[in-house]
Design a protein around this motif. Structure first.
Motif, PDB file in Angstrom:
ATOM      1  N   ASP A  82       0.931  -1.152  -0.075  1.00  0.00           N
ATOM      2  CA  ASP A  82       0.347  -0.051  -0.043  1.00  0.00           C
ATOM      3  C   ASP A  82       0.865   1.214  -0.190  1.00  0.00           C
ATOM      4  O   ASP A  82       0.574   2.099  -0.568  1.00  0.00           O
ATOM      5  N   ARG A  85       1.892   2.032  -3.293  1.00  0.00           N
ATOM      6  CA  ARG A  85       0.821   2.813  -4.123  1.00  0.00           C
ATOM      7  C   ARG A  85       0.778   4.166  -3.676  1.00  0.00           C
ATOM      8  O   ARG A  85       0.591   4.883  -4.622  1.00  0.00           O
ATOM      9  N   THR A  88       3.234   6.161  -5.718  1.00  0.00           N
ATOM     10  CA  THR A  88       3.096   6.760  -6.822  1.00  0.00           C
ATOM     11  C   THR A  88       2.059   7.698  -7.093  1.00  0.00           C
ATOM     12  O   THR A  88       1.915   8.234  -8.373  1.00  0.00           O
ATOM     13  N   GLU A 242      -6.786   7.507  -3.708  1.00  0.00           N
ATOM     14  CA  GLU A 242      -6.036   6.032  -3.483  1.00  0.00           C
ATOM     15  C   GLU A 242      -6.212   5.325  -2.407  1.00  0.00           C
ATOM     16  O   GLU A 242      -6.361   4.007  -2.410  1.00  0.00           O
ATOM     17  N   ILE A 246      -7.709   1.446  -1.771  1.00  0.00           N
ATOM     18  CA  ILE A 246      -7.321   0.575  -0.704  1.00  0.00           C
ATOM     19  C   ILE A 246      -8.153   0.178   0.202  1.00  0.00           C
ATOM     20  O   ILE A 246      -8.242  -1.333   0.528  1.00  0.00           O
TER      21      ILE A 246
END
Lengths: 399, 230
Positions: A82, A85, A88, A242, A246
């Motif tokens: 996570d 992620r 990014t 995001e 998740i």
């Protein structure tokens, strides 16, 4: 026609009148003094306090968002996947978990209970590079879970290490020996004051080690670092998107603390406070203005004969009006100046008592003086007009 | 023939007090030439104060024509009346009317300020005027440091400072004892000898006798001084 002589003469006359009626003039000015002093003092105090608080916040605030994760039944926190992620997301420079470990610390056979132990990622050390006093920071090669190194803060150095700055000594944390590789200056940000209760200082180890010791594979608090070119509110939205992914859009799974927007909110509150307090204080100014009007009316009726004489000697109505207006402005500006001085003294004493830095607010001073001029003109206008409208014959005849 | 400096034709003044109106002046005809020393003699209530106010442009007549220095004075704004007073009239009052908190110098300077005279010219003029009335050594005294006669001389200096067309004196000796009153009259004679036009309002025939011409006023009517025993 502008005539400096008449202004200078009116000015002189008004000083004479103020001197001739010292007590009355002082009591009249007192209203303005109190009004201006309270405006100045309140604005300055609010400003100093908020400057102080903002300073504290901005130490940590700039370039950081804090994500706190409550988790869901399905997913207790953020895994390293996570975190990758989140890294990014557009604008993110780095993500550092902020994990604290409740444990005892042993150093040279003594046990310390009041040491705060936390785990951080490399980006944290990069971002706090300027705090390094001795040794080195932790880096990527320490984030393997196999590297038992730590940095300590100045307070730890002073209390536990008794001022010794020699590196390479070992401390025992949760059953493992850690080598001290660096000493940092203290984290002075407001946030650290909230988080660490460490009366004996702080130790920071690689976050991977904390995960190992705690036997968890997730983190509940991360700091997101971003560059100056990034708009924090946009980043906040992107991160939300995001994180929603998740956590499968679960509600209350996480919260984002954006220092920048917090500071904006604070400065809005500060502006509102200033306006509100200033507004309340200007009621005192209004009362002061009424006092000036009252005194000017008394003055006009006392000096009716003088006004008649001046008119007989060729004074145009406008000049009479100007003279009385100048008198009322001199009175109120004199009060205004004393009020500014008194207000600043109050603010100085208050900031000394509150332990904030006193900062002179030129705006507040200008506001105070501007207010007193305005009060002088507004409340002097009617009495001055009344004086200029007097019939010279009646005025001369009056006793 | 000398220049007519003041001409009044059929001047009346009516005061309206609610429903009632009272006529104070009943058609005054009066001519004053440049350089005259005229006394207007009359008891109180005769209308002489009203006449003085009209001459001094403090008030305007209800009816009739009043020409001062060639200019017709009628219903005008307070501003233009003030400008006329500044230029044409020098007032001398019974009770001196000096500003107590100002020095003799500043009192004399006042009408010059209102006449927009420049600072440097004013300084010179004030000194000249105070010297003329014999108070060169008392310029920076305040009125309460001066005797009554000296105060009236300051007032005279103030009245002549702007070099007005007419000196208008209202009972100028009324608040003075005989001796100082006589000194003030001497000063009036001296000013008249210089060619100044003086109009003096008084109820005192002895004082009026100093003038070169006397008109009497009674119940709002005016008559020339030949009827002295009336």
């Amino acid at each position: 026609m502008p005539n400096f002589g008449i202004v200078a003469q009116s000015f002189k006359m008004s000083l004479q009148n103020i001197k001739a009626n010292k007590m009355r003039s002082f009591l009249t000015m007192l209203g303005i003094i109190i009004g201006v002093a309270s405006v100045i003092a309140l604005i300055t105090i609010v400003q100093s306090v908020s400057d102080y608080v903002m300073n504290q916040f901005s130490d940590l605030g700039a370039g950081t968002l804090t994500v706190s994760v409550n988790g869901t039944a399905m997913k207790a926190g953020l895994t390293s996947g996570d975190l990758k992620r989140l890294e990014t997301v557009d604008g993110v420079e780095g993500v550092s978990p902020s994990m604290s470990l409740s444990t005892l610390v042993a150093y040279e056979d003594e046990v310390y209970e009041e040491v705060s132990v936390s785990g951080r990622a490399t980006i944290y050390f990069e971002k706090n590079a300027e705090r390094l006093l001795y040794g080195r920071m932790l880096s990527d090669r320490d984030m393997t879970g196999e590297s038992y190194v730590c940095v300590v803060d100045q307070k730890f150095m002073e209390t536990v290490m008794r001022g010794d700055t020699v590196l390479g000594n070992h401390i025992r944390i949760a059953g493992y020996e850690y080598e001290i590789v660096g000493i940092l200056s203290e984290d002075e940000s407001m946030m650290s004051a909230f988080m660490s209760g460490g009366g004996d200082g702080a130790v920071i180890i690689p976050y991977t080690n904390v995960m190992d010791v705690s036997m968890v594979n997730y983190v509940n608090s991360v700091e997101i670092y971003y560059g100056t070119a990034t708009e924090s509110s946009i980043l906040e939205d992107d991160l939300s998107a995001e994180l929603d992914n998740i956590f499968n859009n679960a509600e209350h799974a996480y919260s984002i603390l954006n220092m920048e927007s917090l500071m904006e909110a604070m400065s809005t509150i500060e502006g509102m406070m200033s306006t509100m307090l200033g507004g309340i204080a200007s009621i005192a100014l209004l009362v002061g203005g009424i006092g000036i009007m009252n005194m000017m009316l008394v003055s006009v009726s006392e000096r009716t004969k003088e006004i008649g004489l001046r008119k007989a000697l060729g004074a145009e109505p406008l000049r009479i009006q100007l003279q009385f207006l100048i008198e009322s402005v001199v009175l109120s500006v004199f009060g205004g100046i004393l009020g500014v001085i008194l207000g600043l003294l109050i603010a100085m004493v208050a900031s000394a008592a509150l332990d904030t830095t006193f900062s002179l607010q030129p705006n507040a001073v200008l506001l105070g003086l501007g207010f007193s001029i305005a009060v002088g003109v507004i409340f002097g206008w009617m009495p001055a007009k009344r004086a200029s409208d007097l019939n010279p014959i009646d005025a001369l005849r009056s006793e | 023939m000398a220049e007519e400096i003041l001409t009044m034709r059929g001047i009346t003044k009516v005061y309206q007090l609610g429903e009632e109106s009272s006529q104070v002046l009943n058609g005054i005809d009066l001519t004053v030439e440049r350089g005259e020393f005229l006394a207007v003699l009359g008891p109180s209530g005769s209308g002489k104060s009203t006449l003085m106010n009209i001459i001094g442009c403090l008030d305007v007549p209800t009816d009739g024509e009043y020409f001062l220095h060639g200019r017709k004075i009628a219903e005008e704004s307070q501003k233009s009346l003030a400008q006329i007073r500044s230029k044409e009239i020098g007032f001398i009052f019974q009770s001196f009317q000096l500003l107590q908190r100002q020095t003799a110098f500043e009192n004399v300077e006042l009408p010059l300020i209102y006449a927009n005279m420049k600072e440097r010219d004013r300084q010179e003029r004030v000194k000249e005027m105070l010297t003329k009335v014999g108070l060169a050594d008392k310029m920076y005294h305040f009125p309460n440091q001066l005797s009554g006669g000296q105060q009236q001389r300051v007032a005279i200096a103030r009245a002549i400072a702007t070099n007005p067309t007419i000196l208008l004196a209202d009972e100028p000796t009324g608040a003075l004892d005989q001796k100082t009153g006589a000194q003030v009259m001497e000063l009036f004679h001296a000013l008249n000898d210089e060619g100044r036009t003086i109009i003096m309002i008084t109820h005192d025939a002895k004082i009026a006798a100093h003038a070169s011409r006397i008109v009497r006023i009674l119940d709002g009517n005016i008559s020339e001084g030949e009827l002295e025993d009336a």
